[in-house]
Design a protein around this motif. Sequence first.
Motif, PDB file in Angstrom:
ATOM      1  N   PHE A  53       0.828  -1.202   0.000  1.00 47.37           N
ATOM      2  CA  PHE A  53       0.000   0.000   0.000  1.00 47.37           C
ATOM      3  C   PHE A  53       0.866   1.257   0.000  1.00 47.37           C
ATOM      4  N   ILE A  54       1.915   1.251   0.807  1.00 48.58           N
ATOM      5  CA  ILE A  54       2.819   2.402   0.859  1.00 48.58           C
ATOM      6  C   ILE A  54       3.458   2.642  -0.509  1.00 48.58           C
ATOM      7  N   LYS A  55       3.929   1.583  -1.158  1.00 45.02           N
ATOM      8  CA  LYS A  55       4.578   1.744  -2.457  1.00 45.02           C
ATOM      9  C   LYS A  55       3.598   2.270  -3.498  1.00 45.02           C
ATOM     10  N   ASN A  56       2.383   1.739  -3.493  1.00 41.18           N
ATOM     11  CA  ASN A  56       1.376   2.229  -4.434  1.00 41.18           C
ATOM     12  C   ASN A  56       1.065   3.703  -4.202  1.00 41.18           C
ATOM     13  N   THR A  57       1.028   4.108  -2.929  1.00 41.52           N
ATOM     14  CA  THR A  57       0.738   5.501  -2.614  1.00 41.52           C
ATOM     15  C   THR A  57       1.891   6.410  -3.012  1.00 41.52           C
ATOM     16  N   LEU A  58       3.121   5.971  -2.754  1.00 42.63           N
ATOM     17  CA  LEU A  58       4.290   6.761  -3.139  1.00 42.63           C
ATOM     18  C   LEU A  58       4.349   6.971  -4.645  1.00 42.63           C
ATOM     19  N   ASN A  59       3.762   6.054  -5.393  1.00 46.73           N
ATOM     20  CA  ASN A  59       3.801   6.184  -6.847  1.00 46.73           C
ATOM     21  C   ASN A  59       2.897   7.295  -7.370  1.00 46.73           C
ATOM     22  N   TYR A  60       2.199   7.992  -6.492  1.00 44.52           N
ATOM     23  CA  TYR A  60       1.457   9.180  -6.907  1.00 44.52           C
ATOM     24  C   TYR A  60       2.304  10.450  -6.755  1.00 44.52           C
ATOM     25  N   ILE A  61       3.548  10.297  -6.325  1.00 39.99           N
ATOM     26  CA  ILE A  61       4.453  11.426  -6.132  1.00 39.99           C
ATOM     27  C   ILE A  61       5.607  11.318  -7.118  1.00 39.99           C
ATOM     28  N   HIS A  62       5.899  12.413  -7.797  1.00 41.97           N
ATOM     29  CA  HIS A  62       7.082  12.472  -8.652  1.00 41.97           C
ATOM     30  C   HIS A  62       8.232  13.034  -7.830  1.00 41.97           C
ATOM     31  N   PHE A  63       9.229  12.216  -7.597  1.00 44.60           N
ATOM     32  CA  PHE A  63      10.390  12.643  -6.823  1.00 44.60           C
ATOM     33  C   PHE A  63      11.376  13.380  -7.738  1.00 44.60           C
ATOM     34  N   PRO A  64      12.100  14.362  -7.198  1.00 45.80           N
ATOM     35  CA  PRO A  64      12.996  15.172  -8.037  1.00 45.80           C
ATOM     36  C   PRO A  64      14.142  14.348  -8.617  1.00 45.80           C
ATOM     37  N   LEU A  65      14.172  14.256  -9.928  1.00 47.06           N
ATOM     38  CA  LEU A  65      15.213  13.566 -10.682  1.00 47.06           C
ATOM     39  C   LEU A  65      15.574  14.430 -11.887  1.00 47.06           C
ATOM     40  N   PRO A  66      16.674  14.158 -12.555  1.00 55.04           N
ATOM     41  CA  PRO A  66      17.062  14.984 -13.705  1.00 55.04           C
ATOM     42  C   PRO A  66      15.993  15.019 -14.794  1.00 55.04           C
ATOM     43  N   GLY A  67      15.897  16.167 -15.456  1.00 55.88           N
ATOM     44  CA  GLY A  67      14.950  16.331 -16.543  1.00 55.88           C
ATOM     45  C   GLY A  67      15.251  17.584 -17.319  1.00 55.88           C
ATOM     46  N   ILE A  68      14.411  17.868 -18.301  1.00 53.56           N
ATOM     47  CA  ILE A  68      14.574  19.074 -19.103  1.00 53.56           C
ATOM     48  C   ILE A  68      13.231  19.794 -19.184  1.00 53.56           C
ATOM     49  N   ARG A  69      13.304  21.119 -19.216  1.00 53.32           N
ATOM     50  CA  ARG A  69      12.124  21.915 -19.525  1.00 53.32           C
ATOM     51  C   ARG A  69      12.117  22.131 -21.026  1.00 53.32           C
ATOM     52  N   ILE A  70      11.049  21.689 -21.669  1.00 53.07           N
ATOM     53  CA  ILE A  70      10.969  21.772 -23.123  1.00 53.07           C
ATOM     54  C   ILE A  70      10.551  23.163 -23.567  1.00 53.07           C
ATOM     55  N   SER A  71       9.569  23.745 -22.875  1.00 50.81           N
ATOM     56  CA  SER A  71       9.102  25.086 -23.202  1.00 50.81           C
ATOM     57  C   SER A  71       8.550  25.737 -21.932  1.00 50.81           C
ATOM     58  N   PRO A  72       8.477  27.080 -21.886  1.00 46.03           N
ATOM     59  CA  PRO A  72       8.749  28.008 -22.980  1.00 46.03           C
ATOM     60  C   PRO A  72      10.232  28.250 -23.256  1.00 46.03           C
ATOM     61  N   ASN A  73      11.085  28.027 -22.276  1.00 51.86           N
ATOM     62  CA  ASN A  73      12.521  28.203 -22.472  1.00 51.86           C
ATOM     63  C   ASN A  73      13.213  26.899 -22.111  1.00 51.86           C
ATOM     64  N   ALA A  74      13.840  26.266 -23.098  1.00 55.57           N
ATOM     65  CA  ALA A  74      14.484  24.971 -22.886  1.00 55.57           C
ATOM     66  C   ALA A  74      15.596  25.102 -21.855  1.00 55.57           C
ATOM     67  N   ALA A  75      15.671  24.149 -20.951  1.00 56.81           N
ATOM     68  CA  ALA A  75      16.704  24.170 -19.917  1.00 56.81           C
ATOM     69  C   ALA A  75      16.869  22.777 -19.337  1.00 56.81           C
ATOM     70  N   PHE A  76      18.096  22.437 -18.959  1.00 58.74           N
ATOM     71  CA  PHE A  76      18.357  21.179 -18.255  1.00 58.74           C
ATOM     72  C   PHE A  76      18.172  21.425 -16.763  1.00 58.74           C
ATOM     73  N   LEU A  77      17.518  20.493 -16.075  1.00 58.71           N
ATOM     74  CA  LEU A  77      17.256  20.622 -14.642  1.00 58.71           C
ATOM     75  C   LEU A  77      17.860  19.418 -13.927  1.00 58.71           C
ATOM     76  N   ALA A  78      18.774  19.674 -13.018  1.00 52.38           N
ATOM     77  CA  ALA A  78      19.369  18.576 -12.263  1.00 52.38           C
ATOM     78  C   ALA A  78      18.323  17.873 -11.409  1.00 52.38           C
ATOM     79  N   PHE A  79      17.371  18.651 -10.888  1.00 49.87           N
ATOM     80  CA  PHE A  79      16.272  18.106 -10.098  1.00 49.87           C
ATOM     81  C   PHE A  79      14.985  18.737 -10.595  1.00 49.87           C
ATOM     82  N   ALA A  80      14.221  17.967 -11.348  1.00 52.45           N
ATOM     83  CA  ALA A  80      12.963  18.486 -11.890  1.00 52.45           C
ATOM     84  C   ALA A  80      11.859  18.211 -10.896  1.00 52.45           C
ATOM     85  N   PHE A  81      11.410  19.254 -10.208  1.00 50.89           N
ATOM     86  CA  PHE A  81      10.299  19.124  -9.266  1.00 50.89           C
ATOM     87  C   PHE A  81       8.994  19.170 -10.058  1.00 50.89           C
TER      88      PHE A  81
END
Length: 310
Positions: free
Chosen positions: A282-310
């Motif tokens: 149950f805990i694992k299923n519930t945690l899967n509704y949260i996006h934890f900060p991991l690397p990502g990119i902002r596609i728009s409006p201004n492209a940028a690399f994010l070390a931690f995408a909240f």
Amino acid sequence: MKPIGFNILSIIVLLTQFIYGQNLIVKNIPIQFEKLNYSQSFLIDESEDNNYDPLKTEIDYTILGTLSALYLGSGIGMHLYQQKAWWSDQKVPFHFTNDWAYARSIDKVGHFFGTTLLAHAFSAGLEAANFSIEDSYLYSGIAAFAFQMYVEIEDGFGPKWGFSPGDAAADFLGAAFSTSQYYFPYLKNFQMKISYLPSQKFRSGETFSVIDDYEGQKYWLAFRMEELLPESAAKYWPDFLNLAVGYGVDKLDGVGGGDSEFYLGLDFDAEQIPLHGEFWQFIKNTLNYIHFPLPGIRISPNAAFLAFAF
């Protein structure tokens, strides 16, 4: 109307505390769909042999009554909070409002997410009370949609709001998506998630509520790539790692202006945490509704690399 996903977390906390103290018997019905290998149930841990008799249908009314009281109490608490925050002004005749452009429509995404989260809490509780998995999915979707409609109808009498067909449509789609995951297990490969980092408006007091802090919220749709990739490629993909697309807003002015932001990022699949048993499932299923900060990119409006995408 504001998304109520944050409020629903209070229900899940209470439900977790209750389930942890129960000796639950949960149906062990494995999924037979291509190479889908995670549990359909919110409580089943497929690493264990539960030796459950599938013909047993006796409902545990003690658990059902206790959970019903918890849900009712949480619902009353949310009602009183929202009444104070948004419904305290004098009521006006019931009316509709067309607010598709409100907050760049992120509140509609929030309604979809909030309904799926509410259905998750209801479904886990029904399973704990020994309802079948199918009934748990079906009744939880109906209950989640009914609660959201109650909120919308209350909005219909508010002088600052109104019954929003857009919100109602998002609520219905959220409930339908949650229920459809039982009948179409392939949909389990797609998981709605939320992340939150308080915005400058919230920190300065311009926005008084976390639920109202749209600029601090992001909603994500995570893809279980190991299940979606061809088998020849899937064997090289880490089973704990998903890809996710995200949506956020910025520079809102309250009249439909502002920027829409789109993201692409890595995502953690909490199902792969090596902890087993009904409580941890149950805990694992519930945690899967949260996006934890991991690397990502902002596609728009201004492209940028994010070390931690909240």
